[in-house]
Motif scaffolding. Structure first.
Motif, PDB file in Angstrom:
ATOM      1  N   ARG A 156       4.963  -4.659   5.476  1.00 15.96           N
ATOM      2  CA  ARG A 156       4.009  -5.767   5.619  1.00 15.96           C
ATOM      3  C   ARG A 156       2.879  -5.705   4.593  1.00 15.96           C
ATOM      4  NH1 ARG A 156       4.068  -5.621  10.704  1.00 15.96           N
ATOM      5  NH2 ARG A 156       2.395  -4.118  10.947  1.00 15.96           N
ATOM      6  N   PRO A 157       2.155  -4.590   4.449  1.00 14.60           N
ATOM      7  CA  PRO A 157       1.107  -4.554   3.424  1.00 14.60           C
ATOM      8  C   PRO A 157       1.640  -4.622   2.007  1.00 14.60           C
ATOM      9  CG  PRO A 157       1.286  -2.434   4.547  1.00 14.60           C
ATOM     10  CD  PRO A 157       2.097  -3.415   5.327  1.00 14.60           C
ATOM     11  N   LEU A 158       2.834  -4.110   1.768  1.00 15.03           N
ATOM     12  CA  LEU A 158       3.418  -4.230   0.428  1.00 15.03           C
ATOM     13  C   LEU A 158       3.620  -5.697   0.064  1.00 15.03           C
ATOM     14  CD1 LEU A 158       6.090  -1.373   0.336  1.00 15.03           C
ATOM     15  CD2 LEU A 158       4.055  -1.546  -1.095  1.00 15.03           C
ATOM     16  N   CYS A 159       4.153  -6.480   0.992  1.00 13.74           N
ATOM     17  CA  CYS A 159       4.347  -7.911   0.747  1.00 13.74           C
ATOM     18  C   CYS A 159       3.006  -8.610   0.537  1.00 13.74           C
ATOM     19  CB  CYS A 159       5.092  -8.553   1.916  1.00 13.74           C
ATOM     20  SG  CYS A 159       6.814  -8.013   2.099  1.00 13.74           S
ATOM     21  N   ARG A 160       2.036  -8.250   1.353  1.00 10.06           N
ATOM     22  CA  ARG A 160       0.725  -8.887   1.267  1.00 10.06           C
ATOM     23  C   ARG A 160       0.029  -8.580  -0.065  1.00 10.06           C
ATOM     24  NH1 ARG A 160      -1.176  -6.776   5.610  1.00 10.06           N
ATOM     25  NH2 ARG A 160      -2.473  -5.167   4.656  1.00 10.06           N
ATOM     26  N   ASP A 169      -8.134   5.955   4.090  1.00 10.86           N
ATOM     27  CA  ASP A 169      -8.476   7.026   5.039  1.00 10.86           C
ATOM     28  C   ASP A 169      -9.222   8.132   4.288  1.00 10.86           C
ATOM     29  OD1 ASP A 169      -8.649   9.049   6.882  1.00 10.86           O
ATOM     30  OD2 ASP A 169      -6.501   9.185   7.271  1.00 10.86           O
ATOM     31  N   PRO A 170     -10.496   8.360   4.604  1.00  9.40           N
ATOM     32  CA  PRO A 170     -11.250   9.398   3.879  1.00  9.40           C
ATOM     33  C   PRO A 170     -10.652  10.788   4.037  1.00  9.40           C
ATOM     34  CG  PRO A 170     -12.507   8.546   5.753  1.00  9.40           C
ATOM     35  CD  PRO A 170     -11.330   7.639   5.580  1.00  9.40           C
ATOM     36  N   GLY A 214      -2.308   4.327  -1.454  1.00  3.04           N
ATOM     37  CA  GLY A 214      -1.950   4.923  -0.170  1.00  3.04           C
ATOM     38  C   GLY A 214      -1.466   6.340  -0.389  1.00  3.04           C
ATOM     39  N   CYS A 215      -2.326   7.151  -0.998  1.00  3.12           N
ATOM     40  CA  CYS A 215      -1.895   8.458  -1.527  1.00  3.12           C
ATOM     41  C   CYS A 215      -1.559   9.486  -0.452  1.00  3.12           C
ATOM     42  CB  CYS A 215      -2.948   9.011  -2.480  1.00  3.12           C
ATOM     43  SG  CYS A 215      -4.615   9.190  -1.775  1.00  3.12           S
ATOM     44  N   CYS A 219     -11.714   6.648  -2.068  1.00  2.00           N
ATOM     45  CA  CYS A 219     -11.471   5.927  -0.824  1.00  2.00           C
ATOM     46  C   CYS A 219     -11.730   4.447  -1.037  1.00  2.00           C
ATOM     47  CB  CYS A 219     -12.381   6.466   0.282  1.00  2.00           C
ATOM     48  SG  CYS A 219     -11.945   5.882   1.938  1.00  2.00           S
ATOM     49  N   GLY A 220     -10.865   3.610  -0.482  1.00  2.00           N
ATOM     50  CA  GLY A 220     -11.067   2.177  -0.610  1.00  2.00           C
ATOM     51  C   GLY A 220      -9.874   1.411  -0.110  1.00  2.00           C
ATOM     52  N   ASN A 221     -10.003   0.085  -0.151  1.00  2.00           N
ATOM     53  CA  ASN A 221      -8.968  -0.809   0.360  1.00  2.00           C
ATOM     54  C   ASN A 221      -8.015  -1.215  -0.755  1.00  2.00           C
ATOM     55  OD1 ASN A 221      -7.503  -2.492   1.994  1.00  2.00           O
ATOM     56  ND2 ASN A 221      -8.970  -4.164   1.932  1.00  2.00           N
ATOM     57  N   GLY A 222      -7.046  -0.381  -1.028  1.00  2.00           N
ATOM     58  CA  GLY A 222      -6.011  -0.699  -1.995  1.00  2.00           C
ATOM     59  C   GLY A 222      -6.539  -1.038  -3.374  1.00  2.00           C
ATOM     60  N   TYR A 223      -6.089  -2.164  -3.901  1.00  2.18           N
ATOM     61  CA  TYR A 223      -6.434  -2.561  -5.264  1.00  2.18           C
ATOM     62  C   TYR A 223      -7.895  -2.996  -5.391  1.00  2.18           C
ATOM     63  CZ  TYR A 223      -1.405  -2.407  -5.814  1.00  2.18           C
ATOM     64  OH  TYR A 223      -0.103  -1.983  -5.829  1.00  2.18           O
ATOM     65  N   ALA A 224      -8.562  -3.229  -4.272  1.00  2.00           N
ATOM     66  CA  ALA A 224      -9.977  -3.604  -4.310  1.00  2.00           C
ATOM     67  C   ALA A 224     -10.897  -2.391  -4.393  1.00  2.00           C
ATOM     68  CB  ALA A 224     -10.340  -4.432  -3.074  1.00  2.00           C
ATOM     69  N   ALA A 225     -10.342  -1.191  -4.283  1.00  5.58           N
ATOM     70  CA  ALA A 225     -11.153   0.030  -4.318  1.00  5.58           C
ATOM     71  C   ALA A 225     -11.826   0.185  -5.681  1.00  5.58           C
ATOM     72  CB  ALA A 225     -10.289   1.250  -4.022  1.00  5.58           C
TER      73      ALA A 225
END
Length: 292
Positions: free
Chosen positions: A233-237, A184-185, A160-161, A208-214
């Motif tokens: 919330r996303p940190l916990c998830r 977010d590109p 989430g840079c 660009c990508g979805n967190g650790y799945a990038a």
């Protein structure tokens, strides 16, 4: 109403324990959602900005479902146009240089002498989150400075840079490669621009990508330091994913949440085997340092 407005602002006032649910309800309609205290300890105002006026029926249904879920009456909805303004220009003008720990952050308009012995970061606020002014960003920088006194991580990840401020700070602190990722590109592009502006393009790789799945994240080994200035919330998830990408003995800096949420963020990470190493509270926002 002024039909020439480019932005609409919608909002509701809800009880303290319903804030998260109504933030989620407004997110699909808005480009940004914020929360503000309405009555201390009782109610919050949840607001969102929309580029187009939301469909009234769809929005009403979303609020009604959320109210039923929380067992409260449907809150009154406010909706009004926001006059178009050059927010980037105004933010840049209002962005004075600031010092956080060893870091000196300034806009490109800054022309005075830079303090000796500081790690300087040049960027302009407004194009992506992260100028150093927000307490969560400042908390991360403070945590990084404390870590630098005792650790020299070899592999660093910034999840989430945003503007890239933490990636740039890490690159300048340790002169190590930093992987930066954002969904977010625009943020990815801003991070690359700011890395170039600060002369650390060789160190910062943004994707660009979805967190650790990038893909940019998965192609590397485990990380010695993970920076995650997101939301509670996303940190916990993503706690289990963070644990899977953190090297033994590695540290993670977690931020982006108000102080009342720190225990649940910590609990989510303790549940996957991480332990608390430090806690920084700044203007009601908490930064946690955890380690494996």
């Amino acid at each position: 109403m002024n039909s020439d407005a480019t932005t609409w602002r919608i909002g509701v006032v809800v009880p303290d324990d319903a804030v998260d649910a109504f933030e989620l309800a407004l997110e699909p309609f808005c480009v940004a959602v914020s929360r503000f205290v309405a009555v201390e300890g009782k109610t919050w105002r949840v607001e969102g900005d929309c580029t187009d006026l939301p469909d009234p029926e769809t929005l009403s249904d979303a609020l009604a479902r959320t109210a039923r879920l929380k067992g409260i009456p449907v809150p009154d909805l406010s909706c009004f146009p926001v006059a178009a303004r050059d927010w980037v220009f105004e933010t840049q003008r209002a962005f004075p240089p600031l010092s956080v720990a060893r870091y000196f952050i300034h806009g490109t308009h800054f022309s005075d002498d830079v303090p000796v012995g500081r790690i300087t970061i040049a960027l302009d606020a407004g194009r992506a989150f992260g100028s150093g002014e927000h307490a969560s960003t400042a908390g991360c920088l403070t945590a990084m400075d404390e870590i630098a006194g005792r650790r020299r991580p070899r592999r660093i990840l910034d999840v989430g840079c945003g503007s890239g401020i933490l990636s740039i700070a890490a690159a300048k602190t340790w002169h190590r490669r930093v992987v930066a990722v954002d969904n977010d590109p625009i943020a990815v592009r801003v991070t690359r621009d700011n890395a170039r502006l600060n002369g650390v393009t060789a160190y910062v790789r943004a994707g660009c990508g979805n967190g650790y799945a990038a893909p940019v994240v998965r192609t590397h080994e485990r990380y010695d330091l993970i920076l995650a200035n997101i939301l509670a919330r996303p940190l916990c998830r993503m706690a289990r994913d963070l644990r899977g990408h953190l090297a033994p003995g590695g540290h993670a800096v977690l931020a982006g949440f108000i102080d009342r949420d720190w225990r649940r963020v910590l609990s989510a990470h303790e549940a996957v085997g991480l332990r608390l190493s430090g806690r920084i509270v700044r203007d009601g926002w908490t930064t946690l340092v955890v380690r494996l």
